[in-house]
Design a protein around this motif. Structure first.
Motif, PDB file in Angstrom:
ATOM      1  N   ASN A 177     -14.166   7.389  64.214  1.00  0.00           N
ATOM      2  CA  ASN A 177     -14.049   6.729  65.519  1.00  0.00           C
ATOM      3  C   ASN A 177     -12.606   6.322  65.785  1.00  0.00           C
ATOM      4  OD1 ASN A 177     -16.685   7.009  66.244  1.00  0.00           O
ATOM      5  ND2 ASN A 177     -17.301   4.934  65.685  1.00  0.00           N
ATOM      6  N   ALA A 178     -11.947   5.803  64.770  1.00  0.00           N
ATOM      7  CA  ALA A 178     -10.555   5.377  64.927  1.00  0.00           C
ATOM      8  C   ALA A 178      -9.680   6.578  65.274  1.00  0.00           C
ATOM      9  CB  ALA A 178     -10.077   4.695  63.657  1.00  0.00           C
ATOM     10  N   GLY A 191      -9.339   1.510  71.875  1.00  0.00           N
ATOM     11  CA  GLY A 191     -10.194   0.343  72.086  1.00  0.00           C
ATOM     12  C   GLY A 191     -11.361   0.633  73.014  1.00  0.00           C
ATOM     13  N   ILE A 192     -12.264  -0.344  73.139  1.00  0.00           N
ATOM     14  CA  ILE A 192     -13.431  -0.168  74.010  1.00  0.00           C
ATOM     15  C   ILE A 192     -13.354  -1.209  75.127  1.00  0.00           C
ATOM     16  CG2 ILE A 192     -15.954  -0.079  74.126  1.00  0.00           C
ATOM     17  CD1 ILE A 192     -15.988   0.409  71.115  1.00  0.00           C
ATOM     18  N   ALA A 243     -25.281   6.748  72.848  1.00  0.00           N
ATOM     19  CA  ALA A 243     -24.280   6.325  73.822  1.00  0.00           C
ATOM     20  C   ALA A 243     -22.934   6.770  73.291  1.00  0.00           C
ATOM     21  CB  ALA A 243     -24.310   4.809  73.990  1.00  0.00           C
ATOM     22  N   SER A 281     -18.778   8.270  74.515  1.00  0.00           N
ATOM     23  CA  SER A 281     -17.817   8.582  75.569  1.00  0.00           C
ATOM     24  C   SER A 281     -17.237   9.974  75.355  1.00  0.00           C
ATOM     25  CB  SER A 281     -16.689   7.538  75.531  1.00  0.00           C
ATOM     26  OG  SER A 281     -16.087   7.556  74.252  1.00  0.00           O
ATOM     27  N   GLY A 319     -23.135   9.786  69.202  1.00  0.00           N
ATOM     28  CA  GLY A 319     -23.397   8.421  69.661  1.00  0.00           C
ATOM     29  C   GLY A 319     -24.386   7.700  68.770  1.00  0.00           C
ATOM     30  N   ALA A 326     -23.458   6.552  65.339  1.00  0.00           N
ATOM     31  CA  ALA A 326     -22.900   5.815  64.208  1.00  0.00           C
ATOM     32  C   ALA A 326     -23.029   4.306  64.383  1.00  0.00           C
ATOM     33  CB  ALA A 326     -21.444   6.204  63.998  1.00  0.00           C
ATOM     34  N   LEU A 327     -22.530   3.774  65.494  1.00  0.00           N
ATOM     35  CA  LEU A 327     -22.527   2.321  65.617  1.00  0.00           C
ATOM     36  C   LEU A 327     -23.942   1.738  65.567  1.00  0.00           C
ATOM     37  CD1 LEU A 327     -19.549   1.473  68.015  1.00  0.00           C
ATOM     38  CD2 LEU A 327     -19.583   2.058  65.600  1.00  0.00           C
ATOM     39  N   PRO A 328     -24.909   2.254  66.345  1.00  0.00           N
ATOM     40  CA  PRO A 328     -26.262   1.685  66.214  1.00  0.00           C
ATOM     41  C   PRO A 328     -26.838   1.857  64.815  1.00  0.00           C
ATOM     42  CG  PRO A 328     -26.278   3.621  67.645  1.00  0.00           C
ATOM     43  CD  PRO A 328     -24.844   3.267  67.416  1.00  0.00           C
TER      44      PRO A 328
HETATM   45  P1  ADP Z   1     -19.671   8.799  68.783  1.00  0.00           P
HETATM   46  O1  ADP Z   1     -18.450   8.627  67.940  1.00  0.00           O
HETATM   47  O2  ADP Z   1     -20.519   9.903  68.319  1.00  0.00           O
HETATM   48  O3  ADP Z   1     -19.378   8.859  70.233  1.00  0.00           O
HETATM   49  P2  ADP Z   1     -20.345   6.138  67.860  1.00  0.00           P
HETATM   50  O4  ADP Z   1     -21.636   5.423  67.739  1.00  0.00           O
HETATM   51  O5  ADP Z   1     -19.551   6.338  66.644  1.00  0.00           O
HETATM   52  O6  ADP Z   1     -20.612   7.499  68.582  1.00  0.00           O
HETATM   53  O7  ADP Z   1     -19.447   5.323  68.890  1.00  0.00           O
HETATM   54  C1  ADP Z   1     -19.935   5.085  70.199  1.00  0.00           C
HETATM   55  C2  ADP Z   1     -18.787   4.971  71.178  1.00  0.00           C
HETATM   56  O8  ADP Z   1     -18.061   3.770  70.915  1.00  0.00           O
HETATM   57  C3  ADP Z   1     -17.759   6.073  71.081  1.00  0.00           C
HETATM   58  O9  ADP Z   1     -18.128   7.188  71.862  1.00  0.00           O
HETATM   59  C4  ADP Z   1     -16.500   5.392  71.582  1.00  0.00           C
HETATM   60  O10 ADP Z   1     -16.429   5.436  72.981  1.00  0.00           O
HETATM   61  C5  ADP Z   1     -16.688   3.957  71.185  1.00  0.00           C
HETATM   62  N1  ADP Z   1     -15.950   3.611  69.964  1.00  0.00           N
HETATM   63  C6  ADP Z   1     -16.464   3.471  68.713  1.00  0.00           C
HETATM   64  N2  ADP Z   1     -15.510   3.133  67.827  1.00  0.00           N
HETATM   65  C7  ADP Z   1     -14.356   3.079  68.506  1.00  0.00           C
HETATM   66  C8  ADP Z   1     -12.991   2.796  68.151  1.00  0.00           C
HETATM   67  N3  ADP Z   1     -12.634   2.497  66.900  1.00  0.00           N
HETATM   68  N4  ADP Z   1     -12.066   2.826  69.139  1.00  0.00           N
HETATM   69  C9  ADP Z   1     -12.417   3.125  70.410  1.00  0.00           C
HETATM   70  N5  ADP Z   1     -13.671   3.403  70.799  1.00  0.00           N
HETATM   71  C10 ADP Z   1     -14.632   3.389  69.872  1.00  0.00           C
END
Ligand code: ADP
Ligand code: MG
Length: 606
Positions: free
Chosen positions: A33-34, A62-63, A76, A78, A96, A98-100
């Protein structure tokens, strides 16, 4: 039971099961993600193997405040918009998930602030609540989740970028916790992930801390050679050869579509290949990146090993960093939940390109006599199939099996537990000792036999707490890789029990004052490196056994070593005295016997 749709928490746990296998998987997703956010600096910190704490911070895009909560919803992202985008994925993430998934199995906190204001944006625009990343934000966002649900979300000041913290991994999933290995092993896996991405992205400065200790720092200067130096140290980096290879399909743009087995565009293979003498006992030192995604691939490993064929000793694997760039539509990255495997639309052109790229690098840059030197004792043996040790062994094995079916006349032709007294006749192929015993001929594998002798000796010294130690004339510094460092730190005490006197001496560097006497005449640095690699993949409870075996193996006479009559006699005497003379510590035979009866039969006399 009635059919029903599962609730979100359960769905997320199921998905998490695929994405998050261990702490290293969390680190992988967060680092990806980074990188997708365009970070040039990435900090990774873990405690307790990553189970206690994982923190990844970046200076990426950033988000935006309005999207922070959304980022924790499943599917979810981007990074893609529609299914066609799956054909041409250029980001590392796209699912989309990893975070959840991480939030489902750990306590999570994130602080983030979207892109700095662009030069032409106005303050009013920036101050707009929930403004989008493109315009930049004045304040950042803090969010905390437990059990997958948001418990806090508020504004919080911070610089551009994102810091993600996961604590108490799998605390709510005890079944998963049980599958984790020891802390040093998990730390090693995390170190491997960071190492791989540091190799894949030399332009990004990585900083990796384990339990407050600096484990790895890369400069982010942008050259692979620098990253290799930061990670593998000077000795290895000095023996890495750059790879540069490009192939463009023969067709030229227009005209009919390319042949089905070809590629739709250019393939480029870059990276570095280690000189054969760097050969390692594990495959962990081959790194593959496809369009800058770290992948594991048996086909690619095979291609590289093929390129080294004849150059490496048996059982050794190359050190290599292989970057493959191909048109995105040539590779399907959506076949594995953790995205760690890819599928090529067509394997063979990729295989061939990698093999050629590496082989050319090796042959073009190495002095020919060097190659012959490395290979000499092995080539001599394998050139003549009749003299190939494997063939000989098979021949004799067949013989001894046949022997067992003979009617039990007189003294049973089976090897008793103890070895009879043997008379050494000579050495064959610089690998085997021929001896005569009471009932025929004995062929002793010199390395296996000596390994057995040394193994018993090391065990005995260990039991009596009296390791035979050899002090070094001068203390030597010993550099280790990030993954080895985790193991080294955790095994210093055990190594000391075997005669290694080692102390920590700065970042991934140790000072060695003494080594087990058996290794004193050998290349102990190589032995120790291999040992650390082995331990990294093993449970701590088995370390002792591996340390014993490794000292025994490295201290033993090699195959290909010419022995004097006295040396052979001494070796055979010592073997006779061991408790298990018939097998080496790995369970392979040390001795095979050709009985008088078998010889008679072979010569057609019975
Ligand atoms: P994916 O990477 O498959 O899109 P993730 O669950 O890893 O899904 O992350 C969801 C969304 O959160 C990403 O699409 C991105 O927009 C945002 N995001 C996550 N980590 C970061 C980060 N370190 N910096 C910026 N945006 C991030
Ligand atoms: Mg992601």
């Amino acid at each position: 039971m009635t059919i029903r749709v599962l609730d979100n928490a359960t769905i997320n746990q199921i998905a998490a099961g695929e994405v998050v296998e261990r702490p290293a998987s969390v680190v992988k997703e967060l680092v990806e993600n980074a990188l997708d956010a365009g970070a040039t600096q990435i900090g990774v910190e873990i405690k307790g193997g990553g189970i206690e704490l994982i923190r990844v911070s970046d200076n990426g895009a950033g988000i935006p405040q309005g999207e922070v909560a959304l980022a924790f919803q499943r599917h979810a992202t981007s990074k893609i918009r529609r299914s066609e985008d799956l054909q041409k994925i250029e980001s590392l993430g796209f699912r989309g998930e990893a975070l959840p998934s991480i939030a489902a199995v750990a306590d999570v906190e994130m602080a983030t602030r979207a892109e700095n204001a662009r030069a032409d944006s106005t303050l009013a625009e920036n101050a707009r609540p929930g403004s989008t990343g493109a315009a930049g934000e004045l304040s950042g966002t803090y969010i905390a989740l437990e059990g997958g649900s948001i418990i806090t979300q508020k504004s919080q000041a911070r610089t551009r970028g994102t810091t993600f913290t996961a604590r108490n991994l799998f605390r709510r999933v005890p079944a998963r916790l049980k599958f984790l290995k020891s802390i040093p092993t998990e730390t090693g896996h995390v170190a491997n992930v960071v190492t791989q991405y540091a190799l894949a992205y030399p332009e990004v400065a990585f900083n990796f801390l384990t339990d407050g200790r600096q484990n790895l720092q890369t400069t982010g200067k942008g050259r692979l050679a620098d990253a290799v130096l930061d990670i593998y140290g000077t000795a290895t980096a000095a023996k890495m050869l750059p790879i540069m290879y490009e192939e463009t399909p023969p067709y030229q743009g227009t005209g009919p579509s390319p042949a089905a087995d070809g590629l739709s565009g250019q393939i480029r293979v870059t990276g570095m290949a280690g000189a054969p003498e760097l050969g390692r006992s594990s495959r962990d030192y081959m790194s593959f990146f496809v369009n800058r995604r770290w992948v594991s691939s048996r086909i690619l490993s095979y291609a590289v090993e093929e390129a080294y064929s004849g150059l490496l000793m048996t059982g050794k694997h190359p050190v290599a960093v292989i970057d493959i760039t191909i048109p995105p539509e040539e590779v399907d990255v959506n076949i594995h939940p953790a995205k760690s495997e890819v599928k090529f639309r067509n394997d063979s052109p990729v295989f061939r390109a990698v093999q050629k790229a590496v082989r050319r690098t090796l042959t073009a840059q190495m002095a020919v006599p060097g190659i012959a030197d490395v290979d000499a004792p092995y080539k001599a043996v394998s050139n003549n199939p009749a003299l190939n040790p494997a063939n000989l062994e098979r021949l004799f094995e067949a013989g001894s099996r046949a022997g067992k079916t003979l009617p039990p006349e007189g003294a049973a032709p089976r090897l008793a537990d103890a070895l009879p007294v043997l008379r050494v006749v000579g050495q064959v192929l610089a690998c085997y000792i021929l001896a005569e015993g009471p009932d025929g001929m004995y062929i002793i594998d010199q390395h296996a036999a000596h390994e057995r002798i040394s193994y018993d000796r090391v065990l005995k010294q260990r039991e009596q707490r009296q390791p035979e130690v050899q002090g070094l004339l001068e203390p030597a510094t010993f550099e280790v890789g990030p993954r080895q460092d985790a193991v080294m730190g955790a095994s210093l005490g055990q190594l000391a029990d075997f005669g290694f006197n080692i102390e920590s001496f700065g970042e991934r560097t140790y000072l060695v004052r003494a080594v087990p006497a058996l290794l004193a005449k050998e290349d102990w640095t190589k032995a120790l490196k291999e040992l650390l690699d082995t331990l990294a993949g093993e449970e701590k409870s088995r370390w002792e056994e591996h340390i014993t075996a490794s000292i025994a193996c490295h201290g033993a006479v090699k195959r290909g070593q010419v022995l004097s009559d006295d040396e052979m006699r001494a070796l055979v005497r010592q073997l006779e005295e061991t408790a298990n003379p018939h097998t080496c510590p790995h369970g392979r035979p040390t001795v095979i016997r050709l009985s008088g009866a078998q010889l008679e039969r072979e010569f057609g006399r019975s």
